[in-house]
Scaffold this motif. Sequence first.
Motif, short mmCIF file in Angstrom:
data_model
loop_
_atom_site.label_atom_id
_atom_site.label_comp_id
_atom_site.label_asym_id
_atom_site.label_seq_id
_atom_site.Cartn_x
_atom_site.Cartn_y
_atom_site.Cartn_z
N GLU A 9 0.69 -1.38 -0.03
CA GLU A 9 -0.24 -0.08 -0.09
C GLU A 9 1.02 1.38 0.06
O GLU A 9 0.71 1.90 -0.76
CB GLU A 9 -1.00 -0.10 1.21
N ILE A 10 1.82 1.28 0.85
CA ILE A 10 2.87 2.40 0.89
C ILE A 10 3.53 2.48 -0.53
O ILE A 10 3.79 3.53 -1.23
CB ILE A 10 3.84 2.35 2.00
N TYR A 11 4.24 1.47 -0.88
CA TYR A 11 5.06 1.36 -2.21
C TYR A 11 4.10 1.90 -3.18
O TYR A 11 4.61 2.74 -4.03
CB TYR A 11 5.18 -0.25 -2.55
N GLN A 12 2.87 1.70 -3.39
CA GLN A 12 1.95 2.14 -4.42
C GLN A 12 1.89 3.62 -4.44
O GLN A 12 1.36 4.19 -5.59
CB GLN A 12 0.70 1.29 -4.55
N LYS A 13 2.29 4.33 -3.36
CA LYS A 13 2.07 5.76 -3.15
C LYS A 13 3.27 6.54 -3.41
O LYS A 13 3.42 7.75 -3.43
CB LYS A 13 1.56 6.00 -1.81
N LEU A 14 4.59 5.60 -3.57
CA LEU A 14 5.61 6.29 -3.50
C LEU A 14 6.01 7.11 -4.78
O LEU A 14 5.32 6.33 -6.06
CB LEU A 14 6.76 5.06 -3.39
N PRO A 15 6.81 8.13 -4.97
CA PRO A 15 7.10 8.70 -6.32
C PRO A 15 8.20 7.78 -7.10
O PRO A 15 8.00 7.86 -8.10
CB PRO A 15 7.63 9.84 -5.97
N ILE A 16 8.82 7.00 -6.52
CA ILE A 16 9.87 6.04 -7.04
C ILE A 16 9.47 4.62 -6.72
O ILE A 16 9.63 4.20 -5.75
CB ILE A 16 11.20 6.34 -6.72
N LYS A 17 8.88 4.17 -7.83
CA LYS A 17 8.57 2.66 -7.84
C LYS A 17 8.29 1.97 -9.04
O LYS A 17 8.31 2.35 -10.07
CB LYS A 17 7.07 2.42 -7.10
N GLY A 18 8.04 0.48 -9.13
CA GLY A 18 7.85 -0.18 -10.34
C GLY A 18 6.38 -0.64 -9.99
O GLY A 18 5.44 0.35 -9.56
N ALA A 19 5.83 -1.49 -10.79
CA ALA A 19 4.45 -2.01 -11.01
C ALA A 19 4.11 -2.74 -9.65
O ALA A 19 2.79 -2.13 -9.32
CB ALA A 19 4.42 -3.07 -12.22
#
Length: 892
Positions: free
Chosen positions: A699-709
């Motif tokens: 959930e946090i990952y999906q809100k990050l400015p730097i991320k993958g799929a």
Amino acid sequence: MSEQLSDRYNPADVEGRTYQWWEQAGYFKAQDQSTKPPFSIILPPPNVTGFLHMGHALDHTIQDMLIRWKRMNGYNTMWLPGTDHAGIATQTVVEKELKKDGVTRHALGREKFVEKVWEWKHTYGDRIYSQMRRLGDSCDWERATFTLDEGVSKAVRKVFVSLHKKGMIYRGQRLVNWSGPLETAISDLEVEHQTIKGSLYHINYALEDGSGFLTIATTRPETMLGDTAVAVNPEDERYKHLIGKNVVIPLINRKIKIIADTYVDKAFGSGVVKITPAHDFNDYKIGKAHNLEFINILTRKAEINENGGAYKGLKVQEARKRILEDLKAQNLLAKEEPHVHSVGHCSRSGAVVEPFLSEQWFVKMENLATPAKRVVENGTIRFEPESWTKVYLHWLNNIEDWCISRQLWWGHRIPVWYCNNCEHQNVSETDITACEKCGSHDIRQDDDVLDTWFSSALWPFSTMGWPNETETLKTFYPTSYLVTGHDIIFFWVARMIMMGLEFKRDVPFRTVYIHGLVRDSQGRKMSKSLGNSIDPVEMIEKYGADALRFTFAAHLYSGKDFKFSEQRLEGYRNFMNKIWNAARFALSNLSDFKAPSGGTNALPNKSHISVFDQWIITKLAEVTKEVEEAMEAERFADAANALYQFIWNQFCDWYIEFTKPVMNGTNAEEKAATQLVIAQVLNRITRLLHPFCPFISEEIYQKLPIKGAACIVDQFPNTRNDKEFLSLASTSAAFEIDVVKEVITAMRNIRGENRISPAIKLNVRLGVTNDTVQKLLGNNRTAIMTMGRLENLEIGEEGNLMKCAVTSVVVKDASVKVIIPLEGLVDFDEEVKRINKTMEKLQKDISSLTGRLSNEKFVANADEEVVAADRALLAQSKVQLESLRESLMRFQ
């Protein structure tokens, strides 16, 4: 630009939605053909009747942690789920349902009853799968298998026929565990041994020649109806002259011989034991050795049969009561004394298990056991912890033939047809309609079904399509890990190894990871009778799946039992909230951040990053290495706790605070560099955390400015694949901020110990003689004053220490004395009283701990963790006492 997280973390809002997305996106699916290295785990199939319990939750957490970690490390991961038809358990459940309508299975008949069981299975059989999803199990659900599926049934029949042709399966009369209410043989695993307060009955058996009596002690007087000898030790001088003579069984007046056997313990009871070969496992062996008669006194319902004479038709307990009354009436009961002993009970019906002589199907185990021993001895299969290797080998060295038949209707029916014309036994992989020997159609199939563990023994390859040589088998067999509890090493683990070697010519798995049991906070086994069992689904609904998983992971020490408490779980729920709030705050500082095209490879300008940025990257490098090494070594608790310390203490409590002045400052280049560091560190935190806490991390990952799929398929950080970013680490910067951090902590501790309001700004002196340390403290004056809430800060001389709180900070070679004048801030008379009271308590504690640790018996018998904790507390108490003495001198 980053997206914003909601005000508070609500697992219920996140978990179901996230899991559904993962599943629909196909992230759990394995590829039968792939260039990626394979990693596979077969789920120990829970009973189809079952609900997720705490043992499952622990077991599944470990497996999912491994699967997610390997998936993120670039492996083609397959976690194959399944359920077991659980013959006895399922049949019992359905019979209870029918009983509500006044119907018995016998009234329905076999075919109709089996239809009813299938109906029940289709309605309720997959409920544990939905509970597994609640926990976050990332199984390849398209491969889900049931032990009565067509493919598995085909494999089961092939194995039975093959072993039968080799003479390794046979039918014979032997003693088995028998459940009267279920009218079937049961396995040792279904026998629960309970310590009960019973009696030892001393019964007089008259010598045939009328010269006297032999007094025999027994806990089961009713079994004398099936006695075929009494035995004495050949070295027992009291009875040597009687060996070979006869005694008369009381009440039924049948003559039996007195035999000699070293099995008899001269010191137990009278030194004479009755031998009932058809109803006692030890007596069975003696009966075979001495060629005694085997007299069965029980029916299938565990009632006394025609061999019991006047007691025919009575249940065992009723027969015992009547026999004792009759013995007393004839003055044949010499005495009765209290006796505490272990009695086996059927785990399904609760009835006492009776050793019962019956016709059953068996597998010869000796030839299967030899190669199964070899692969563990030579390290082809590794047990973790290694101590279970000895237990496994001991069992195989003392193995008995395996009773594989059960007198049930639900399960794999034994593929044997008896010809009523020529009495030939037809054994076939497919159903037959005529006798292969004489051609008669007057044939009938064996009524029994196979022990549930028979189909489970084939699980690693039957689930992958065997006997066909499938691509799945080529890719994923042998599997990588088996994760299970120690209670089924013999029933399942050993048998899978045997069958894998026999039919696949290879081991079924490389590593057997044995975890302990989940116990309550007092260390007791969880059970309904004690009222201490806990429903993991309730815990998930209350605290979230991630908190439950992390509770297990943080206390997962190799092979040791786990003491579960809701208080611990609450603590890790707080950790989830801490992560969420820190991420939320960090993301709010990234609202104007523009994600670089390089993604996780993007590096900040080295000349613009602060000493705080270098410090957090250094700490990130350390925890990345620590987690990597711990996971590789299966030290899962070490990995989880390293992450906990880094995220809570370093990132949340310190780094975010250190960066506030930068974020609120006017230096745009420094702010941009720090923003990039925050974004990159947060990205790595979510990835490191994912195997342990998949929902919150995604959930946090999906809100990050730097991320993958998706976090679930992103790369797991390690020191090899993250060299460039981690190269920004600086040991000198780490040292500098560690000193600053410890100084601020010391100030806060003094404030707390002396109950000084946070609103009051302090005057502080830092006593330091080293020029380098003095300089680094001066460089961080602003941070120290801001985070310590100071009015004034002097760095250099110690000055006068009277009426001051003083504490020393040591970080590597750096030593700093933190001095806070307390004049006007505290009532010194009250402080002296408080210190004296605290010292008095500490002296008592030190005396108590010293006494306990000097007790050799305590040190030898207590858990290592308890002894280590006591030693640490003693050392800490001594240091604290010395510090208070110094304070007392300064305050008076």
